[in-house]
Design an enzyme around this catalytic site. Structure first.
Site, PDB file in Angstrom:
ATOM      1  N   SER A 125      20.630 -24.280 -83.011  1.00 13.73           N
ATOM      2  CA  SER A 125      20.694 -22.842 -82.771  1.00 13.73           C
ATOM      3  C   SER A 125      21.712 -22.208 -83.703  1.00 13.73           C
ATOM      4  CB  SER A 125      21.129 -22.625 -81.322  1.00 13.73           C
ATOM      5  OG  SER A 125      21.575 -21.312 -81.145  1.00 13.73           O
ATOM      6  N   TYR A 151      26.619 -24.472 -73.641  1.00 11.66           N
ATOM      7  CA  TYR A 151      25.290 -24.680 -74.236  1.00 11.66           C
ATOM      8  C   TYR A 151      25.418 -24.793 -75.759  1.00 11.66           C
ATOM      9  CZ  TYR A 151      20.952 -23.351 -76.522  1.00 11.66           C
ATOM     10  OH  TYR A 151      19.889 -23.319 -77.385  1.00 11.66           O
ATOM     11  N   LYS A 155      24.846 -28.034 -78.718  1.00 10.46           N
ATOM     12  CA  LYS A 155      24.079 -28.014 -79.976  1.00 10.46           C
ATOM     13  C   LYS A 155      24.957 -28.508 -81.122  1.00 10.46           C
ATOM     14  CE  LYS A 155      20.209 -26.521 -78.402  1.00 10.46           C
ATOM     15  NZ  LYS A 155      19.129 -27.490 -78.265  1.00 10.46           N
TER      16      LYS A 155
HETATM   17  P1  NAD Z   1      12.043 -24.406 -72.889  1.00 15.00           P
HETATM   18  O1  NAD Z   1      12.956 -24.481 -71.711  1.00 15.00           O
HETATM   19  O2  NAD Z   1      10.820 -23.582 -72.790  1.00 15.00           O
HETATM   20  O3  NAD Z   1      11.603 -25.888 -73.324  1.00 15.00           O
HETATM   21  C1  NAD Z   1      12.469 -26.987 -73.198  1.00 15.00           C
HETATM   22  C2  NAD Z   1      11.710 -28.072 -72.462  1.00 15.00           C
HETATM   23  O4  NAD Z   1      12.554 -29.209 -72.309  1.00 15.00           O
HETATM   24  C3  NAD Z   1      11.264 -27.662 -71.055  1.00 15.00           C
HETATM   25  O5  NAD Z   1       9.871 -27.874 -70.936  1.00 15.00           O
HETATM   26  C4  NAD Z   1      12.062 -28.568 -70.118  1.00 15.00           C
HETATM   27  O6  NAD Z   1      11.331 -28.901 -68.965  1.00 15.00           O
HETATM   28  C5  NAD Z   1      12.329 -29.769 -71.004  1.00 15.00           C
HETATM   29  N1  NAD Z   1      13.541 -30.533 -70.672  1.00 15.00           N
HETATM   30  C6  NAD Z   1      14.795 -30.071 -70.465  1.00 15.00           C
HETATM   31  N2  NAD Z   1      15.624 -31.099 -70.188  1.00 15.00           N
HETATM   32  C7  NAD Z   1      14.884 -32.240 -70.230  1.00 15.00           C
HETATM   33  C8  NAD Z   1      15.173 -33.611 -70.024  1.00 15.00           C
HETATM   34  N3  NAD Z   1      16.391 -34.034 -69.698  1.00 15.00           N
HETATM   35  N4  NAD Z   1      14.160 -34.502 -70.147  1.00 15.00           N
HETATM   36  C9  NAD Z   1      12.893 -34.102 -70.454  1.00 15.00           C
HETATM   37  N5  NAD Z   1      12.576 -32.805 -70.651  1.00 15.00           N
HETATM   38  C10 NAD Z   1      13.551 -31.884 -70.539  1.00 15.00           C
HETATM   39  O7  NAD Z   1      12.940 -23.959 -74.121  1.00 15.00           O
HETATM   40  P2  NAD Z   1      12.508 -23.505 -75.582  1.00 15.00           P
HETATM   41  O8  NAD Z   1      12.815 -22.072 -75.711  1.00 15.00           O
HETATM   42  O9  NAD Z   1      11.164 -24.002 -75.897  1.00 15.00           O
HETATM   43  O10 NAD Z   1      13.610 -24.287 -76.435  1.00 15.00           O
HETATM   44  C11 NAD Z   1      13.329 -25.516 -77.073  1.00 15.00           C
HETATM   45  C12 NAD Z   1      14.593 -25.989 -77.758  1.00 15.00           C
HETATM   46  O11 NAD Z   1      15.005 -25.001 -78.701  1.00 15.00           O
HETATM   47  C13 NAD Z   1      15.773 -26.195 -76.819  1.00 15.00           C
HETATM   48  O12 NAD Z   1      16.501 -27.333 -77.249  1.00 15.00           O
HETATM   49  C14 NAD Z   1      16.598 -24.949 -77.025  1.00 15.00           C
HETATM   50  O13 NAD Z   1      17.963 -25.151 -76.756  1.00 15.00           O
HETATM   51  C15 NAD Z   1      16.369 -24.668 -78.493  1.00 15.00           C
HETATM   52  N6  NAD Z   1      16.587 -23.257 -78.854  1.00 15.00           N
HETATM   53  C16 NAD Z   1      15.908 -22.282 -78.178  1.00 15.00           C
HETATM   54  C17 NAD Z   1      16.150 -20.946 -78.480  1.00 15.00           C
HETATM   55  C18 NAD Z   1      15.445 -19.845 -77.735  1.00 15.00           C
HETATM   56  O14 NAD Z   1      15.907 -18.722 -77.757  1.00 15.00           O
HETATM   57  N7  NAD Z   1      14.326 -20.107 -77.061  1.00 15.00           N
HETATM   58  C19 NAD Z   1      17.075 -20.612 -79.478  1.00 15.00           C
HETATM   59  C20 NAD Z   1      17.735 -21.626 -80.162  1.00 15.00           C
HETATM   60  C21 NAD Z   1      17.476 -22.948 -79.839  1.00 15.00           C
HETATM   61  N1  UFG Z   2      20.653  -8.213 -74.517  1.00 13.70           N
HETATM   62  C1  UFG Z   2      20.709  -7.095 -73.736  1.00 13.70           C
HETATM   63  N2  UFG Z   2      20.305  -7.204 -72.435  1.00 13.70           N
HETATM   64  C2  UFG Z   2      19.866  -8.364 -71.894  1.00 13.70           C
HETATM   65  C3  UFG Z   2      19.812  -9.508 -72.717  1.00 13.70           C
HETATM   66  C4  UFG Z   2      20.221  -9.395 -74.020  1.00 13.70           C
HETATM   67  O1  UFG Z   2      21.111  -6.023 -74.176  1.00 13.70           O
HETATM   68  O2  UFG Z   2      19.540  -8.397 -70.701  1.00 13.70           O
HETATM   69  C5  UFG Z   2      21.067  -8.095 -75.924  1.00 13.70           C
HETATM   70  C6  UFG Z   2      22.242  -8.987 -76.290  1.00 13.70           C
HETATM   71  O3  UFG Z   2      23.452  -8.345 -76.030  1.00 13.70           O
HETATM   72  C7  UFG Z   2      21.994  -9.237 -77.771  1.00 13.70           C
HETATM   73  C8  UFG Z   2      20.463  -9.244 -77.872  1.00 13.70           C
HETATM   74  O4  UFG Z   2      19.992  -8.554 -76.724  1.00 13.70           O
HETATM   75  O5  UFG Z   2      22.481  -8.189 -78.537  1.00 13.70           O
HETATM   76  C9  UFG Z   2      19.860 -10.630 -77.870  1.00 13.70           C
HETATM   77  O6  UFG Z   2      20.347 -11.356 -76.742  1.00 13.70           O
HETATM   78  P1  UFG Z   2      19.735 -12.767 -76.335  1.00 13.70           P
HETATM   79  O7  UFG Z   2      20.441 -13.222 -75.108  1.00 13.70           O
HETATM   80  O8  UFG Z   2      18.256 -12.691 -76.276  1.00 13.70           O
HETATM   81  O9  UFG Z   2      20.084 -13.686 -77.579  1.00 13.70           O
HETATM   82  P2  UFG Z   2      21.482 -14.094 -78.209  1.00 13.70           P
HETATM   83  O10 UFG Z   2      21.408 -13.792 -79.662  1.00 13.70           O
HETATM   84  O11 UFG Z   2      22.620 -13.568 -77.451  1.00 13.70           O
HETATM   85  O12 UFG Z   2      21.467 -15.662 -77.988  1.00 13.70           O
HETATM   86  C10 UFG Z   2      20.296 -16.387 -78.316  1.00 13.70           C
HETATM   87  C11 UFG Z   2      20.197 -17.592 -77.398  1.00 13.70           C
HETATM   88  C12 UFG Z   2      21.258 -18.559 -77.704  1.00 13.70           C
HETATM   89  C13 UFG Z   2      21.231 -18.885 -79.128  1.00 13.70           C
HETATM   90  C14 UFG Z   2      21.360 -17.639 -79.962  1.00 13.70           C
HETATM   91  C15 UFG Z   2      21.257 -17.938 -81.420  1.00 13.70           C
HETATM   92  O13 UFG Z   2      20.341 -17.208 -76.065  1.00 13.70           O
HETATM   93  O14 UFG Z   2      20.979 -19.721 -76.996  1.00 13.70           O
HETATM   94  O15 UFG Z   2      20.311 -16.752 -79.626  1.00 13.70           O
HETATM   95  O16 UFG Z   2      20.108 -18.668 -81.660  1.00 13.70           O
HETATM   96  F1  UFG Z   2      22.233 -19.714 -79.407  1.00 13.70           F
END
Ligand code: NAD
Ligand code: UFG
Length: 332
Positions: A125, A151, A155
């Site tokens: 991330s 969290y 990462k």
């Molecule tokens: P998601 O929650 O939809 O998918 C993650 C999946 O992992 C889920 O299906 C969950 O059931 C499974 N999981 C969690 N812990 C587990 C475990 N111990 N064993 C087996 N399965 C497990 O999330 P996503 O948005 O698809 O994110 C995928 C990856 O990308 C994650 O590692 C997340 O941290 C990373 N990521 C996501 C975002 C975002 O905004 N969505 C941003 C940056 C990084």
């Molecule tokens: N925001 C709001 N209201 C809400 C939620 C978010 O105003 O209810 C705003 C936040 O302040 C920010 C923007 O929307 O300005 C995006 O917020 P997100 O929570 O969607 O995303 P972030 O960039 O804060 O964080 C996300 C993931 C993190 C990840 C990061 C960088 O949550 O896990 O992007 O990848 F690390």
């Protein structure tokens, strides 16, 4: 044909990536404990691709079961999406996050090592950068300083573990993909972000507000030093993000490769609200509240390295993401 184990493959980003992988004829097994996803995702994948991945309902923390999965098949690559991702919850329950994300990854790497699997793609991330002096983040910047929640720490720690493993084994190949803000869904509207828990991220909250499940969106601050005062992020369409993974596995080589996956363009919260209103044809109720602790004013990717080395760049816009989100919501 290469066989890939996709951890977290029933989740939001993993499932979209599987669709893109199937276009290239990989054989796929999904490993997921279904903590934050549903088994029905496999039916949807089949509907979209005409193919159905093998499925193991296994927790990465259960090393014995994990080992059995590796004993059953010879995998060429592991794509590691599984993890917990709720930033707020990680502050309240840090040990749950370290155990699941870091402990789970260590188990996975140990099983890979035992069974001779040398390639892994990891979902990292942009949060690992912490706060830097400019809003445009590139891969040469330092990581690990100023991360504001457990969290994000998980990462960073996992990235360091992958670098150490690569140091110890010259045949080990890792790609670390630092996602910016994934949004949108497959244009069929069949798949989408469907969290079992309460979302903290902007887009799933907007979706819940539009469905009336949450009364209004709280905009976290309108007094940032940005043109409209709201926070700016780099929202990347999940289909582009998924394509980035396919590009990455085609370029793997021994050692650790690190890429930002983002568009390079910042969009503010108010612009996101407007884009959603345009796509839905409805007003989105919101109120401005105070800033959220740990939030940055502005952050977007420098995607130049991925564009050059992976021959990949984003093709879809926030407008595309909002259109696809509406198709998904209208399908529910
Ligand atoms: P998601 O929650 O939809 O998918 C993650 C999946 O992992 C889920 O299906 C969950 O059931 C499974 N999981 C969690 N812990 C587990 C475990 N111990 N064993 C087996 N399965 C497990 O999330 P996503 O948005 O698809 O994110 C995928 C990856 O990308 C994650 O590692 C997340 O941290 C990373 N990521 C996501 C975002 C975002 O905004 N969505 C941003 C940056 C990084
Ligand atoms: N925001 C709001 N209201 C809400 C939620 C978010 O105003 O209810 C705003 C936040 O302040 C920010 C923007 O929307 O300005 C995006 O917020 P997100 O929570 O969607 O995303 P972030 O960039 O804060 O964080 C996300 C993931 C993190 C990840 C990061 C960088 O949550 O896990 O992007 O990848 F690390």
């Amino acid at each position: 044909m290469k066989r890939i184990l996709v951890t977290g493959g029933t989740g939001y980003i993993g499932s979209h990536t599987i669709i893109e992988l199937y276009k290239r004829d990989y054989e796929i097994d999904v490993l997921d404990n279904l903590y934050n996803s549903k088994i029905t995702v496999l039916d949807k994948l089949e509907k979209i691709t005409d193919k159905r991945p093998g499925f193991y309902q296994v927790d990465l923390c259960d090393k014995e079961k994990l080992d059995k999965v590796f004993a059953e098949h010879e995998y060429d690559i592991v794509m590691h999406f599984a993890g917990l991702k709720a930033v707020g919850e990680s502050v309240e329950q840090p040990l749950k996050y370290y155990e699941n994300n870091v402990g789970g990854t260590v188990n996975l790497l140990e099983c890979m090592q035992k069974h001779g699997v040398k390639k892994i793609v990891f979902s990292s991330s942009a949060t690992v950068y912490g706060e830097q002096d400019t809003p445009k983040y590139d891969e040469s910047m330092s990581t690990g300083m100023g991360i504001t929640n457990p969290y994000g720490e998980t990462k960073h720690v996992i990235e360091e573990i992958l670098k150490d493993v690569a140091e110890s084994d010259p045949e080990f190949e890792a790609v670390i993909l630092r996602y910016f803000n994934p949004v949108g869904n497959h244009p069929s509207g069949l798949l989408g972000e469907d969290p079992n828990d309460i979302p903290n991220n902007l887009m799933p909250i907007i979706m819940k507000v539009s469905r009336g499940e949450i009364p209004e969106l709280s905009v976290y601050g309108d007094d940032y030093p940005t043109p409209d005062g709201s926070g700016i992020r780099d929202y990347i369409h999940v289909v582009d993000l998924a394509r980035g993974h396919v590009a990455a596995i085609e370029k793997m080589k021994p050692g650790v490769l690190i890429y930002n996956l983002g568009t390079g363009k910042g969009t503010s919260v108010f612009e996101m609200i407007k884009a959603f209103e345009k796509a839905s044809g409805r007003k989105l109720p919101y109120k401005v509240v105070g800033r959220r602790a740990g939030d940055l004013a502005e952050m977007y990717a420098d995607p130049a390295k991925a564009e050059k080395e992976l021959d990949w760049k984003t093709e879809l816009t926030v407008e595309d993401a909002m259109r696809d989100t509406m198709t998904y919501l209208n399908n529910l």
